[in-house]
Design an enzyme around this catalytic site. Structure first.
Site, PDB file in Angstrom:
ATOM      1  N   GLU A 131      18.348  27.316   4.337  1.00  0.00           N
ATOM      2  CA  GLU A 131      17.884  27.047   2.975  1.00  0.00           C
ATOM      3  C   GLU A 131      16.621  26.220   3.018  1.00  0.00           C
ATOM      4  OE1 GLU A 131      20.277  23.283   1.420  1.00  0.00           O
ATOM      5  OE2 GLU A 131      21.593  24.677   2.476  1.00  0.00           O
ATOM      6  N   LYS A 133      14.072  23.228   2.651  1.00  0.00           N
ATOM      7  CA  LYS A 133      14.232  21.770   2.637  1.00  0.00           C
ATOM      8  C   LYS A 133      13.322  21.218   1.540  1.00  0.00           C
ATOM      9  CE  LYS A 133      14.111  17.669   5.599  1.00  0.00           C
ATOM     10  NZ  LYS A 133      13.195  16.868   4.748  1.00  0.00           N
ATOM     11  N   ASP A 135      11.276  18.806  -0.758  1.00  0.00           N
ATOM     12  CA  ASP A 135      10.604  17.526  -0.541  1.00  0.00           C
ATOM     13  C   ASP A 135      10.732  16.695  -1.812  1.00  0.00           C
ATOM     14  OD1 ASP A 135       9.188  15.497   0.584  1.00  0.00           O
ATOM     15  OD2 ASP A 135       7.228  16.467   0.451  1.00  0.00           O
ATOM     16  N   TYR A 241      22.939  21.156  -3.017  1.00  0.00           N
ATOM     17  CA  TYR A 241      23.059  21.853  -1.737  1.00  0.00           C
ATOM     18  C   TYR A 241      24.173  21.301  -0.843  1.00  0.00           C
ATOM     19  CZ  TYR A 241      20.131  17.891  -0.278  1.00  0.00           C
ATOM     20  OH  TYR A 241      19.623  16.633  -0.059  1.00  0.00           O
ATOM     21  N   LYS A 329      11.135  21.886  10.696  1.00  0.00           N
ATOM     22  CA  LYS A 329      10.005  21.391   9.909  1.00  0.00           C
ATOM     23  C   LYS A 329       8.789  22.312  10.014  1.00  0.00           C
ATOM     24  CE  LYS A 329      10.182  17.728   8.220  1.00  0.00           C
ATOM     25  NZ  LYS A 329      10.213  16.350   8.743  1.00  0.00           N
ATOM     26  N   CYS A 434      -9.663 -12.739  15.526  1.00  0.00           N
ATOM     27  CA  CYS A 434      -8.944 -12.337  14.319  1.00  0.00           C
ATOM     28  C   CYS A 434      -9.865 -12.395  13.102  1.00  0.00           C
ATOM     29  CB  CYS A 434      -7.738 -13.257  14.103  1.00  0.00           C
ATOM     30  SG  CYS A 434      -6.852 -12.942  12.556  1.00  0.00           S
ATOM     31  N   CYS A 437      -8.418 -15.419  10.697  1.00  0.00           N
ATOM     32  CA  CYS A 437      -8.432 -16.852  11.016  1.00  0.00           C
ATOM     33  C   CYS A 437      -9.413 -17.218  12.121  1.00  0.00           C
ATOM     34  CB  CYS A 437      -7.029 -17.326  11.395  1.00  0.00           C
ATOM     35  SG  CYS A 437      -6.433 -16.697  12.990  1.00  0.00           S
ATOM     36  N   CYS A 452      -3.621 -11.260  17.308  1.00  0.00           N
ATOM     37  CA  CYS A 452      -4.144 -12.589  16.995  1.00  0.00           C
ATOM     38  C   CYS A 452      -3.243 -13.643  17.616  1.00  0.00           C
ATOM     39  CB  CYS A 452      -4.205 -12.766  15.480  1.00  0.00           C
ATOM     40  SG  CYS A 452      -4.502 -14.465  14.942  1.00  0.00           S
ATOM     41  N   CYS A 458      -2.625 -18.516  11.163  1.00  0.00           N
ATOM     42  CA  CYS A 458      -3.276 -17.290  10.688  1.00  0.00           C
ATOM     43  C   CYS A 458      -2.698 -16.928   9.324  1.00  0.00           C
ATOM     44  CB  CYS A 458      -3.058 -16.144  11.664  1.00  0.00           C
ATOM     45  SG  CYS A 458      -3.777 -14.568  11.098  1.00  0.00           S
TER      46      CYS A 458
END
Length: 711
Positions: A131, A133, A135, A241, A329, A434, A437, A452, A458
């Site tokens: 069947e 699938k 979404d 289903y 899929k 970073c 920071c 970092c 930070c």
């Protein structure tokens, strides 16, 4: 050292034990974050195809290194915790996810695995249903005496959101059904058609409201409205289903049960077919795929289920998926667009994550403007060994790039068209400090990510840690979400977790100060402080997860909590294990599912003075509830280590193992001094001999069945 390399792009077969352990930790963190974003927040952060690929890689590593499977393994996760705005519903029968297939060969392997489990030969008849699938958003409808009494989303598979009032507004969902069992739990998918989606977005634009990226987001957002009248105004549909709790069987077969649901008045998908074997299954998949663009609603694959319900029952379930079903899929989708900039985001663990900002482009009907760039190696066109990917093409601002996506998520950049590269485009320099920071950003050996080193100083890490602490799976404080955390942090109200629980004391009545802020009133301010007070008493597992320790996910937190029982016991054990050696360390890494990487991260967090002081300040504000141990008093083998050997004649080895684990036993593949029981069938050899030498109790198959009885 050879294993101190980036594990993310090493073939599974080439991984060492240490590399595999590090890679499983990385995958658990990425997939856990993606699960929460997709299922709980309707804000996906990863393409379906990428998510599926990471899960396949995780499963392949676990299959090769069975002893490294983590307590927070993505294979043990289903969905995410339910949203806080709705009442919670505990499902009588868990709503599990599905295993995935991606090729025709995967489908044949699924059929082979089913036959092997059931002891069927390749030529024995075995039918399946196939069947589309859908979404959309999974929904469970409970009918009692033919009347709709409750509707709930999947949530984390065990607990979902109560959306009964909203479900009653959907025309495809009958309020009453005739001729049904006294109790009938109908399951299916809420979705929105393409035409209705386009019309909704047009209306939203005209009103100046929020538009939706795709039909799935629109359906999920519409069903989760706190006002049912908003849901009523949204054109939602429902395909049935499956079923959960039933007081009497619907039929003997999957196809027959689906027909019963149709007879009750539910919409069932007309493309559902009964198939005799993999060839017919993949042929029907191809037929559905060819019609995908003209169906008028989104699907992302085809679901196959064993048709005989008696065989479904015999096949049973893995921890998060049924053995009798899989989802085949569809492939991902592609498009080309311009890369406008590359931004660096700093996460809770200090990871610097590059994000591509794109000229908006429609990919499969969805407008996308962001893409993940993974890490600095990926941008530079090489893997961790220095070998080329994308034929060595790096990614630069201004490039014409191929965007890869599947589903309603942030895509990734798959390729670069060098013929369209601007003359002034320069190679991207990944920051070594970073951006939040200014602290050094260090890439440790074996880590694909630069992090970092600022820690608590930070702001990005501090905010993300606070967001994590108040998230649904952690402290779940109503009224204190990501937006409020950012607001309070920016204004200096909170800087670390303990500050949340001292907030009201530090600001006098608290309510007076808060209610005068934008977006707050007297009622909402009082509600927030009441919610904070309510979470001063917190289960140990939620506290552990809320600390946001790297590699320690929700499932692992539960495992740790059950093992140590109390915060004092855990805290003492971490002190004793801080040198990563000795009895306390051996006890920690000996927990089933606890690898040395996770254990090291846990111990390391407690060993850092600043981090430990912050944790202690938080715990001083709390009453930490001890972990509740499962009641295994009725199981004759709970807590015992069992080994099966020889040929079992009344059930397959897989069935025997699954049943033993359901009864609380640990099934091992080898005999040792820790073995409590050996179940030996005909042909038992060295294991039976070793068990006899060690004085281990040995039973034949009949003795085993007599021991466990109907427990």
């Amino acid at each position: 050292m050879a294993d101190q390399v980036d594990t993310s792009q090493i073939d599974v077969d080439a991984l060492t034990q240490a590399q595999a352990e590090a890679e499983l930790a990385r995958l658990a963190e990425r997939l856990g974050t993606a699960n929460t974003a997709y299922h709980a927040e309707d804000a996906p952060v990863m393409p379906d195809a990428e998510y599926d690929a990471l899960k396949r890689r995780n499963a392949a590593i676990e299959a090769r290194f069975t002893d490294l499977k983590r307590a927070d393994s993505p294979t043990e996760q289903v969905g995410a915790a339910p949203a806080s705005g709705f009442g919670k519903v505990t499902h009588a029968v868990s709503m599990l996810s599905l295993a995935n297939a991606f090729t025709d060969e995967d489908v044949r392997e699924f059929d082979t695995s089913v036959r092997k489990y059931l002891g069927l030969g390749a030529d024995d008849p075995l039918a399946y249903t196939a069947e589309p699938k859908i979404d959309g958003l999974s929904l469970s409808l409970r009918y009692e005496g033919g009347h709709l009494v409750q509707a709930a989303t999947r949530g984390d598979g065990s607990v979902g959101e109560n959306v009964t009032a909203n479900a009653r507004t959907i025309e495809d969902i009958p309020e009453e059904i005739a001729g049904a069992p006294e109790v009938l739990e109908v399951r299916g998918e809420v979705y929105m058609s393409h035409a209705d989606f386009a019309a909704l977005n047009t209306r939203q634009e005209e009103r100046g409201g929020k538009t939706f990226a795709n039909p799935r987001n629109a359906a999920a957002g519409s069903l989760r409205q706190l006002d049912p009248e908003i849901t009523r105004a949204r054109p939602l549909k429902f395909f049935a289903y499956a079923w959960g709790d039933v007081s009497a069987p619907l039929a003997d077969t999957q196809a027959g049960a689906i027909q019963r649901l149709a007879d009750f008045g539910f919409s069932v998908n007309p493309l559902t077919r009964r198939c005799d074997g993999p060839d017919e299954m993949t042929a029907h998949y191809a037929k559905i795929e060819s019609q995908r663009a003209t169906l008028g609603y989104d699907i992302d694959g085809v679901v196959y289920k064993v048709d005989d319900l008696a065989l479904q029952k015999r096949l049973g379930f893995r921890s998060t998926t049924p053995r009798w079903a899989t989802a085949h899929k569809f492939p991902a989708e592609l498009a080309w667009t311009r890369l406008e900039s590359i931004d660096i985001q700093v996460g809770r663990t200090g990871a610097l994550s590059p994000v591509a900002r794109l000229t908006p482009v429609t990919v499969g009907g969805v407008v996308v403007s962001n893409a993940t760039l993974h890490n600095e190696d990926y941008i530079q066109g090489r893997d961790s060994k220095g070998q080329q990917i994308r034929d060595g093409k790096d990614i630069r601002v201004g490039d014409w790039v191929q965007v890869y996506r599947a589903g309603d998520v942030i895509p990734k950049i798959a390729d670069v068209d060098l013929s369209k590269r601007p003359d002034d485009a320069t190679a991207f320099e990944f920051p070594h400090s970073c951006p939040e920071c200014g602290s050094d950003a260090v890439r440790e050996p074996g880590d694909a990510v630069r992090r970092c080193t600022g820690g608590l100083i930070c702001p990005a890490q501090a905010v993300e840690k606070l967001k994590h602490l108040v998230s649904r799976a952690a402290f779940d404080i109503d009224g204190l979400g990501a937006k409020q955390v950012e607001q309070f942090y920016a204004d200096g109200w909170i800087a670390e977790p303990a500050d949340i629980f001292t907030l009201q004391d530090r600001y006098g009545s608290g309510v007076q100060q808060l209610k005068n802020r934008e977006g707050w009133g007297d009622k909402s301010a009082k509600a927030l402080f009441a919610a904070i007070e309510d979470k001063r008493s917190i289960p140990l597992a939620r506290l552990i997860f809320g600390l946001g320790i790297r590699h320690v996910g929700e499932a692992a937190s539960g495992l740790i909590a059950r093992h140590y029982g109390s915060w004092d016991a855990l805290s003492t054990a971490m002190e004793e294990a801080r040198d990563c050696e000795g009895p306390a360390w051996d006890d920690l890494v000996g927990i089933d599912g606890m690898g040395s990487v996770m254990a090291g991260s846990l111990v390391g967090t407690f060993a850092q003075p600043a981090e430990r002081a912050s944790i202690d300040r938080l715990v001083d504000q709390l009453t930490v509830q001890e972990a509740v141990q499962a009641d295994t008093s009725t199981s004759p083998v709970a807590g015992k280590t069992v080994v099966f050997t020889g040929t079992l004649e009344k059930m397959t080895r897989a069935e025997a193992k699954a049943r033993a684990e359901r009864l609380g036993a640990k099934v091992s593949g080898s005999v040792s001094a820790k073995t409590d029981l050996l179940v030996a069938g005909p042909g038992a050899g060295s294991k039976a001999k070793k068990a006899a030498e060690l004085g281990i109790e040995t039973l034949d198959e009949d003795g085993w069945l007599a021991l466990i009885g109907t427990a």
